[in-house]
Design a protein around this motif. Structure first.
Motif, mmCIF file in Angstrom:
data_model
loop_
_atom_site.group_PDB
_atom_site.id
_atom_site.type_symbol
_atom_site.label_atom_id
_atom_site.label_comp_id
_atom_site.label_asym_id
_atom_site.label_seq_id
_atom_site.Cartn_x
_atom_site.Cartn_y
_atom_site.Cartn_z
ATOM 1 N N GLU A 23 0.806 -1.220 0.000
ATOM 2 C CA GLU A 23 0.000 0.000 0.000
ATOM 3 C C GLU A 23 0.844 1.277 0.000
ATOM 4 O OE1 GLU A 23 -3.233 -0.003 2.755
ATOM 5 O OE2 GLU A 23 -4.068 -1.892 1.978
ATOM 6 N N PRO A 24 1.920 1.375 0.788
ATOM 7 C CA PRO A 24 2.729 2.596 0.733
ATOM 8 C C PRO A 24 3.289 2.873 -0.665
ATOM 9 C CG PRO A 24 3.260 1.350 2.705
ATOM 10 C CD PRO A 24 2.393 0.462 1.863
ATOM 11 N N THR A 25 3.727 1.828 -1.353
ATOM 12 C CA THR A 25 4.263 2.011 -2.703
ATOM 13 C C THR A 25 3.165 2.403 -3.676
ATOM 14 O OG1 THR A 25 6.105 0.503 -2.308
ATOM 15 C CG2 THR A 25 5.482 0.875 -4.600
ATOM 16 N N LEU A 26 1.973 1.850 -3.509
ATOM 17 C CA LEU A 26 0.854 2.245 -4.368
ATOM 18 C C LEU A 26 0.575 3.739 -4.212
ATOM 19 C CD1 LEU A 26 -1.395 1.562 -6.344
ATOM 20 C CD2 LEU A 26 -2.796 0.799 -4.416
ATOM 21 N N ARG A 27 0.604 4.219 -2.989
ATOM 22 C CA ARG A 27 0.408 5.660 -2.760
ATOM 23 C C ARG A 27 1.509 6.480 -3.444
ATOM 24 N NH1 ARG A 27 -3.346 6.917 1.182
ATOM 25 N NH2 ARG A 27 -4.006 5.202 2.549
ATOM 26 N N GLU A 28 2.734 5.989 -3.384
ATOM 27 C CA GLU A 28 3.848 6.690 -4.039
ATOM 28 C C GLU A 28 3.656 6.730 -5.551
ATOM 29 O OE1 GLU A 28 7.400 4.715 -2.826
ATOM 30 O OE2 GLU A 28 7.217 5.329 -0.721
ATOM 31 N N LEU A 29 3.153 5.641 -6.120
ATOM 32 C CA LEU A 29 2.916 5.606 -7.565
ATOM 33 C C LEU A 29 1.849 6.617 -7.973
ATOM 34 C CD1 LEU A 29 3.033 1.766 -8.336
ATOM 35 C CD2 LEU A 29 4.822 3.467 -8.736
ATOM 36 N N VAL A 30 0.822 6.747 -7.160
ATOM 37 C CA VAL A 30 -0.217 7.739 -7.444
ATOM 38 C C VAL A 30 0.397 9.137 -7.510
ATOM 39 C CG1 VAL A 30 -2.256 8.900 -6.507
ATOM 40 C CG2 VAL A 30 -2.144 6.394 -6.524
ATOM 41 N N GLU A 31 1.239 9.487 -6.541
ATOM 42 C CA GLU A 31 1.878 10.803 -6.526
ATOM 43 C C GLU A 31 2.789 10.980 -7.737
ATOM 44 O OE1 GLU A 31 0.980 13.220 -4.477
ATOM 45 O OE2 GLU A 31 -0.417 11.747 -3.623
ATOM 46 N N HIS A 58 -8.975 -6.576 -4.492
ATOM 47 C CA HIS A 58 -9.451 -5.795 -5.635
ATOM 48 C C HIS A 58 -10.161 -4.534 -5.149
ATOM 49 C CE1 HIS A 58 -10.841 -6.218 -10.033
ATOM 50 N NE2 HIS A 58 -11.207 -5.008 -9.648
ATOM 51 N N ARG A 59 -11.067 -4.708 -4.212
ATOM 52 C CA ARG A 59 -11.791 -3.554 -3.670
ATOM 53 C C ARG A 59 -10.837 -2.597 -2.953
ATOM 54 N NH1 ARG A 59 -15.478 -7.849 -3.191
ATOM 55 N NH2 ARG A 59 -17.550 -7.368 -4.026
ATOM 56 N N ARG A 60 -9.878 -3.133 -2.228
ATOM 57 C CA ARG A 60 -8.946 -2.289 -1.475
ATOM 58 C C ARG A 60 -8.068 -1.465 -2.414
ATOM 59 N NH1 ARG A 60 -7.938 1.354 2.074
ATOM 60 N NH2 ARG A 60 -5.832 1.303 2.942
ATOM 61 N N VAL A 61 -7.587 -2.062 -3.494
ATOM 62 C CA VAL A 61 -6.749 -1.318 -4.438
ATOM 63 C C VAL A 61 -7.546 -0.181 -5.078
ATOM 64 C CG1 VAL A 61 -5.478 -1.448 -6.625
ATOM 65 C CG2 VAL A 61 -5.138 -3.210 -4.878
ATOM 66 N N GLU A 63 -10.198 1.312 -3.755
ATOM 67 C CA GLU A 63 -10.466 2.277 -2.667
ATOM 68 C C GLU A 63 -9.227 3.109 -2.357
ATOM 69 O OE1 GLU A 63 -10.363 0.910 1.633
ATOM 70 O OE2 GLU A 63 -12.515 1.049 1.308
ATOM 71 N N LEU A 64 -8.078 2.455 -2.261
ATOM 72 C CA LEU A 64 -6.843 3.144 -1.903
ATOM 73 C C LEU A 64 -6.407 4.112 -3.002
ATOM 74 C CD1 LEU A 64 -4.524 3.491 0.103
ATOM 75 C CD2 LEU A 64 -3.383 1.552 -0.985
#
Length: 294
Positions: A23-31, A58-61, A63-64
């Motif tokens: 999840e932390p890396t997913l947030r970094e990719l969004v930025e 799937h739902r969490r990705v 949502e995040l």
């Protein structure tokens, strides 16, 4: 009025670490994407390894991603399934979570008729009431939505676009001839983004933009603003790197490239496995030629 999606739409990878969604890396990719001009993020598509995500993951990705984006750009969530009921459930969830739209891959393995494709897409659109981009990729689904079939859906208020990954520019052109501006046509193949734009497309749902988002965004913006010479220059520069993203099954090469660049762990889920050594060397050579590696 229908929602229009266009420009550089990124088929976002799902980063994993120790077998779990990172999840932390997913947030970094969004930025990373917001800072580099991406217009739309598309989580939980093929590039996001959606076939191996549990329903909860799937739902969490979805949502995040929506949470991290925080309305700064649009999010179109992958919600397709070969079960119409499951596709409705996932698409309704995406709407509830705040997605701007959903990407609906056509039913795979079942091999429905053209009438079945129409019934499936209408059922999801009617039930979810969320803008849908249909996704035609016969190489993975085993079925091809014909232009006449797509035209039968083009007037539906919630069917707003088509991601075309047939590799057939003649079919894509026929889609546009029959549907006109009722749908937004998006390339599903990075190598065909410019040709599709040239016949009336509005953008791309891109794999290579996971590593070079600014360049893909610049290509689509140049073309859509009328600077076709600049768009062609970017396309020709990008072309070998786009080809490299498919040396093996997507998303193996793009995740490997991202790992080389230190963006993600590179972890894949079976049945996808690490790149072979010869193709890894070819990938690195393409990245060097592009200027991504010294």
């Amino acid at each position: 009025m229908k929602r229009i999606f266009q420009g550089s739409m990124v088929a976002l990878v799902t980063p994993f670490k120790g077998g779990r969604v990172d999840e932390p890396t997913l947030r970094e990719l969004v930025e990373f994407h917001i800072n580099n001009g991406t217009d739309v993020l598309v989580p939980c598509g093929t590039t996001g390894e959606s076939p191996t995500l549990s329903h909860d993951e799937h739902r969490r990705v979805i949502e995040l991603t929506i949470e991290a984006v925080n309305r700064r750009i649009a999010v179109v969530a992958g919600t397709g399934s070969n079960s119409t009921a499951e596709a409705i459930d996932l698409t309704r969830y995406a709407k509830q979570a705040g997605a701007d739209g959903a990407l609906l891959v056509l039913p795979y393995y079942n091999k429905p008729t053209q009438a079945g494709l129409v019934a499936h897409c209408r059922a999801v659109a009617d039930a979810a009431e969320l803008p849908l981009i249909l996704y035609n990729i016969p190489g993975r689904t085993g079925i091809n939505m014909l232009p006449e079939t797509l035209a039968a859906l083009a007037d539906h208020l919630y069917i707003v676009g088509m991601k075309e990954a047939t590799g057939n520019l003649e079919q894509m052109t026929q889609d546009i001839v029959l549907c006109g501006d009722r749908l937004s046509f998006l390339s599903g193949d990075d190598t065909l983004t410019l040709p599709l734009l040239a016949v009336g497309g509005r953008g791309v749902i891109s794999v290579v933009a996971n590593i070079v988002p600014r360049d893909v965004a610049d290509l689509t913006r140049a073309f859509l603003s009328g600077d076709w010479k600049r768009a062609r220059e970017i396309h020709l520069k990008l072309f070998p790197l786009c080809q490299a993203m498919f040396y093996e099954t997507n998303p193996i090469p793009v995740k490997t490239a991202m790992a080389i660049l230190g963006m993600v762990s590179g972890e894949l889920r079976l049945p996808l496995c690490p790149m072979s050594e010869p193709n890894l060397n070819r990938l690195k050579a393409a990245m060097r030629a592009y200027g991504l590696l010294s």
